[in-house]
Design a protein around this motif. Structure first.
Motif, PDB file in Angstrom:
ATOM      1  N   THR A 156      13.492 -20.875 -14.459  1.00 18.37           N
ATOM      2  CA  THR A 156      11.708 -20.457 -15.078  1.00 18.37           C
ATOM      3  C   THR A 156      12.395 -19.287 -16.161  1.00 18.37           C
ATOM      4  N   THR A 157      11.992 -18.687 -16.599  1.00 24.61           N
ATOM      5  CA  THR A 157      11.786 -17.035 -17.200  1.00 24.61           C
ATOM      6  C   THR A 157      10.920 -16.121 -17.103  1.00 24.61           C
ATOM      7  N   TYR A 158       9.757 -15.463 -17.733  1.00 27.63           N
ATOM      8  CA  TYR A 158       8.994 -14.271 -17.524  1.00 27.63           C
ATOM      9  C   TYR A 158       7.218 -14.655 -17.104  1.00 27.63           C
ATOM     10  N   GLY A 159       6.799 -14.887 -16.356  1.00 29.38           N
ATOM     11  CA  GLY A 159       5.016 -15.220 -15.900  1.00 29.38           C
ATOM     12  C   GLY A 159       4.852 -14.462 -17.889  1.00 29.38           C
ATOM     13  N   ILE A 160       4.733 -13.228 -17.630  1.00 32.99           N
ATOM     14  CA  ILE A 160       4.216 -12.055 -18.552  1.00 32.99           C
ATOM     15  C   ILE A 160       5.673 -11.531 -19.248  1.00 32.99           C
ATOM     16  N   ALA A 161       5.591 -11.442 -20.274  1.00 32.85           N
ATOM     17  CA  ALA A 161       6.644  -9.982 -21.045  1.00 32.85           C
ATOM     18  C   ALA A 161       5.797  -9.507 -21.737  1.00 32.85           C
ATOM     19  N   GLU A 162       6.461  -8.633 -22.465  1.00 34.25           N
ATOM     20  CA  GLU A 162       5.902  -7.667 -23.418  1.00 34.25           C
ATOM     21  C   GLU A 162       6.886  -6.796 -23.753  1.00 34.25           C
ATOM     22  N   GLY A 163       7.230  -6.748 -25.124  1.00 37.97           N
ATOM     23  CA  GLY A 163       7.803  -5.457 -25.634  1.00 37.97           C
ATOM     24  C   GLY A 163       8.065  -5.237 -27.008  1.00 37.97           C
ATOM     25  N   GLY A 164       8.810  -4.318 -27.051  1.00 35.73           N
ATOM     26  CA  GLY A 164       9.098  -4.241 -28.621  1.00 35.73           C
ATOM     27  C   GLY A 164      10.337  -4.861 -29.174  1.00 35.73           C
ATOM     28  N   VAL A 182       0.753 -14.401 -11.458  1.00 37.09           N
ATOM     29  CA  VAL A 182       2.146 -15.576 -11.832  1.00 37.09           C
ATOM     30  C   VAL A 182       2.603 -15.330 -10.438  1.00 37.09           C
ATOM     31  N   ILE A 183       2.560 -17.098 -10.849  1.00 36.80           N
ATOM     32  CA  ILE A 183       2.965 -17.544  -9.424  1.00 36.80           C
ATOM     33  C   ILE A 183       4.475 -18.771  -9.856  1.00 36.80           C
ATOM     34  N   GLY A 184       5.508 -18.197  -9.512  1.00 37.55           N
ATOM     35  CA  GLY A 184       6.948 -19.461  -9.371  1.00 37.55           C
ATOM     36  C   GLY A 184       7.591 -19.153 -10.437  1.00 37.55           C
ATOM     37  N   TYR A 185       7.840 -18.484 -11.074  1.00 40.41           N
ATOM     38  CA  TYR A 185       8.297 -18.057 -12.553  1.00 40.41           C
ATOM     39  C   TYR A 185       9.372 -16.691 -11.645  1.00 40.41           C
ATOM     40  N   GLU A 186      10.637 -16.525 -12.487  1.00 39.93           N
ATOM     41  CA  GLU A 186      11.988 -15.519 -11.710  1.00 39.93           C
ATOM     42  C   GLU A 186      11.098 -13.868 -11.460  1.00 39.93           C
ATOM     43  N   ILE A 187      10.894 -13.467 -13.132  1.00 41.79           N
ATOM     44  CA  ILE A 187      10.595 -12.690 -12.917  1.00 41.79           C
ATOM     45  C   ILE A 187       8.903 -12.862 -13.709  1.00 41.79           C
ATOM     46  N   GLY A 188       8.219 -11.661 -12.478  1.00 40.16           N
ATOM     47  CA  GLY A 188       6.242 -12.223 -12.767  1.00 40.16           C
ATOM     48  C   GLY A 188       6.007 -11.517 -13.903  1.00 40.16           C
ATOM     49  N   ILE A 189       5.944 -10.006 -14.495  1.00 41.97           N
ATOM     50  CA  ILE A 189       6.138  -8.689 -15.385  1.00 41.97           C
ATOM     51  C   ILE A 189       7.316  -8.080 -16.009  1.00 41.97           C
ATOM     52  N   ARG A 190       7.667  -9.122 -17.130  1.00 43.54           N
ATOM     53  CA  ARG A 190       8.797  -7.817 -17.808  1.00 43.54           C
ATOM     54  C   ARG A 190       8.418  -7.462 -19.205  1.00 43.54           C
ATOM     55  N   PHE A 191       8.986  -5.437 -18.784  1.00 46.10           N
ATOM     56  CA  PHE A 191       8.620  -5.018 -20.220  1.00 46.10           C
ATOM     57  C   PHE A 191       9.156  -4.685 -20.761  1.00 46.10           C
ATOM     58  N   ARG A 192       9.619  -4.025 -21.707  1.00 49.25           N
ATOM     59  CA  ARG A 192      10.559  -3.559 -22.732  1.00 49.25           C
ATOM     60  C   ARG A 192      10.120  -2.340 -23.587  1.00 49.25           C
ATOM     61  N   PHE A 193      11.477  -1.319 -24.045  1.00 53.08           N
ATOM     62  CA  PHE A 193      10.576  -0.331 -25.612  1.00 53.08           C
ATOM     63  C   PHE A 193       9.285  -0.525 -26.050  1.00 53.08           C
ATOM     64  N   SER A 194       8.307  -0.061 -24.983  1.00 50.30           N
ATOM     65  CA  SER A 194       6.679  -0.015 -24.647  1.00 50.30           C
ATOM     66  C   SER A 194       6.393   1.131 -25.379  1.00 50.30           C
TER      67      SER A 194
END
Length: 202
Positions: A156-164, A182-194
């Motif tokens: 898996t990858t992100y549960g939730i990802a956000e960014g610019g 968020v359950i079981g994903y490699e990364i729970g929440i990721r953000f960048r350039f926000s």
């Protein structure tokens, strides 16, 4: 409303250059690329739908639910504006092991509220993007509130990802990520350039 769509090759329900629409209470399953997708659509609701088992269809991506625009040569921000002012609520996306349950590319005021995902590579990606001609579509004023994303998949990858945009042509603006599980994903929440991002009570 109240339709069953199955065994398609390029999108279960696709809405393009439309406004003031409703997609509700449909069962969309065993297809490729998109369950429900909007291209340059605005002022709509997508609610109480089930999308089950979406494959790549020979490409490198597939989505349960997506709000985006046409990114091909010859399209620009006038002919293919970002999708805007759409609420995705109380939907279920499941069995999408190769890509994303929910997604927006450069959406404007797109809201994901009380949705569920089960066994998907990614839960929700709220991202910025550009087209092949270099027009930037930064994410603006989008929300993820009260969703539940659960996976038992080994990869898996992100549960939730956000960014610019990573090239500096446009940060995301004023996203809200609140009250999600968020359950079981490699990364729970990721953000960048926000810019002005709010992440609370997840």
């Amino acid at each position: 409303r109240d339709c069953e769509v199955t065994a398609w090759g390029g999108g279960g329900i696709v809405i393009e250059n439309a406004e003031n629409f409703e997609v509700a209470d449909n069962y969309i399953h065993d297809g490729a690329l998109y369950g429900v997708a909007t291209f340059s659509a605005k002022n709509g609701t997508v609610s109480h739908n089930i999308v089950d088992t979406i494959g790549l269809g020979g490409l490198t991506y597939c989505y349960g639910f997506q709000a985006t625009y046409r990114a091909f040569t010859g399209y620009d921000k006038t002919s293919a504006p970002a999708s805007s002012d759409i609420i995705f609520s109380d939907n279920l996306a499941m069995n999408i092991p190769d890509w994303e349950a929910y997604d927006t590319h450069g959406g404007v005021r797109i809201s994901f509220v009380n949705n569920h995902a089960y066994d998907t590579y990614a839960g929700l990606v709220m991202g910025s993007s550009d087209n092949v001609d270099g027009d930037a579509y930064p994410l603006q004023y989008c929300k993820a509130i009260g969703n539940t994303f659960y996976t038992t998949l080994g990869t898996t990858t992100y549960g939730i990802a956000e960014g610019g945009l990573s090239d500096g042509t446009g940060n995301s603006e004023s996203s809200i990520i609140e009250g999600n599980e968020v359950i079981g994903y490699e990364i729970g929440i990721r953000f960048r350039f926000s810019n002005n991002l709010k992440i609370v009570n997840n």
